[in-house]
Design an enzyme around this catalytic site. Sequence first.
Site, PDB file in Angstrom:
ATOM      1  N   ASP A  54      -8.373   3.178   0.859  1.00 47.42           N
ATOM      2  CA  ASP A  54      -7.528   3.637   1.957  1.00 47.42           C
ATOM      3  C   ASP A  54      -8.411   4.195   3.076  1.00 47.42           C
ATOM      4  O   ASP A  54      -9.101   5.182   2.881  1.00 47.42           O
ATOM      5  CB  ASP A  54      -6.567   4.713   1.464  1.00 47.42           C
ATOM      6  CG  ASP A  54      -5.488   5.047   2.475  1.00 47.42           C
ATOM      7  OD1 ASP A  54      -5.611   4.656   3.656  1.00 47.42           O
ATOM      8  OD2 ASP A  54      -4.510   5.706   2.072  1.00 47.42           O
ATOM      9  N   ARG A  79      -3.603  -0.639   5.208  1.00 47.48           N
ATOM     10  CA  ARG A  79      -4.129  -1.727   4.386  1.00 47.48           C
ATOM     11  C   ARG A  79      -3.185  -2.901   4.218  1.00 47.48           C
ATOM     12  O   ARG A  79      -3.573  -4.051   4.459  1.00 47.48           O
ATOM     13  CB  ARG A  79      -4.513  -1.204   2.993  1.00 47.48           C
ATOM     14  CG  ARG A  79      -5.638  -0.203   3.026  1.00 47.48           C
ATOM     15  CD  ARG A  79      -5.827   0.420   1.664  1.00 47.48           C
ATOM     16  NE  ARG A  79      -4.706   1.321   1.380  1.00 47.48           N
ATOM     17  CZ  ARG A  79      -4.521   1.936   0.217  1.00 47.48           C
ATOM     18  NH1 ARG A  79      -5.364   1.722  -0.780  1.00 47.48           N
ATOM     19  NH2 ARG A  79      -3.509   2.753   0.044  1.00 47.48           N
ATOM     20  N   CYS A 126       0.861  -1.185   0.000  1.00 50.86           N
ATOM     21  CA  CYS A 126       0.000   0.000   0.000  1.00 50.86           C
ATOM     22  C   CYS A 126       0.898   1.235   0.000  1.00 50.86           C
ATOM     23  O   CYS A 126       2.072   1.155  -0.343  1.00 50.86           O
ATOM     24  CB  CYS A 126      -0.998  -0.019   1.160  1.00 50.86           C
ATOM     25  SG  CYS A 126      -0.309   0.235   2.813  1.00 50.86           S
TER      26      CYS A 126
END
Length: 166
Positions: free
Chosen positions: A136, A27, A21
């Site tokens: 996100d 994440r 990420c």
Amino acid sequence: MTASLPTAREPGTAYRIGTVCLGNICRSPMAATVLGELVDRAGLADRVEVSSCGTGGWHVGQPMDERAASTLRAADYDGSDHRAQQLGPGWLAYDLLLAMDEDNLAGVHALAGEVDPARVRLFRDFDPVGPGEVPDPYYGGPQGFADVLAMVERTGVAIVAALERM
């Protein structure tokens, strides 16, 4: 959706999966924690390694975002050992890199140049609900982290099923 995994780069060694990420605090560490636990529960821990990194380096060495860690703890996952890492050339030796979104996928491609598209994919390419991005949750509230957890759990189950078929 049933996606296939690329073969191991080096037969006889652990199959290495990296989740990617932006900052490696929300994440991708959530995905790596869940996937690692699912791999362990399936009895594959001696054959599969799971790690995570970020395309940006500003959080290197930091623990997971507390909201992500709290969401994991509430679901009985332990991400306390996580420390943020940055994507670099060494990650390109992994058997499979799974980016959380198109921007991070582009970041991996920018580092890698020509890369086998089977080895660098979106994480949700394996999602039984269908492909897409893992959004996100950083600038949102708790529901965003819960949504990410649901996505990575169901996708992780599908990835482990694919690993068991290898």
